[in-house]
Design a protein around this motif. Sequence first.
Motif: not given
Length: 204
Positions: A15-29, A1-10
């Motif tokens: 299982g859990s609602y928590k993503p397996l991995n993620w990157m919080t903004p500010p970031c670039t893809l 999932m790529i959100k409008a603020d630039g964060s990326v969640l896998v």
Amino acid sequence: MIKADGSVLVHSDGGSYKPLNWMTPPCTLRESEPTPEQAEAGFTQVWTVSHRKTDDSLVISIAEVFEDVAHELGTDPGLIKDGVEAHLQELLAAHIETLGDGFTTVRREYMTAIGPVDILARDAAGASVAVEIKRRGGIDGVEQLTRYLELMNRDPALSPVTGVFAAQEIKPQARTLAEDRGIRCVTLDYDALRGMDDPETRLF
């Protein structure tokens, strides 16, 4: 999932609602072609998510795309909580008879020297009642009401003042402490206070 603020969640499928991995903004893809080794392993795309302020990066290797969709959700309205203590206070003040027949509301947020009591009411006999409201009632709430009662009972215009500890859920330890101090405990039904509880639709 790529959100409008630039964060990326896998996320995983379950299982859990928590993503397996993620990157919080500010970031670039950045999208790139797979290396020969990655292509041999069956990957068709490689996403590299790099954080702008640190050296952290998240590399996502994609083997197959089942669906690629984008949704414009509009302006973020912010988090609006329903059933917070202010709502409970407003509803209980409007339906103070929930505490007993003949109860009347004197005022909300009755100010004392150590803070405001949620509701100052009077019972059927005209005696003062201090009501402390919590969503989840714990020992801290009982201690808070105890301090209010000690102070208010020094005021000859109010004394004697009894206490009611009202919450949607009251912890057993808090109930025991309250009852030991002569404070009545009342469990509040939020839907009933809002007039959304239909007794005819209940099994019991």
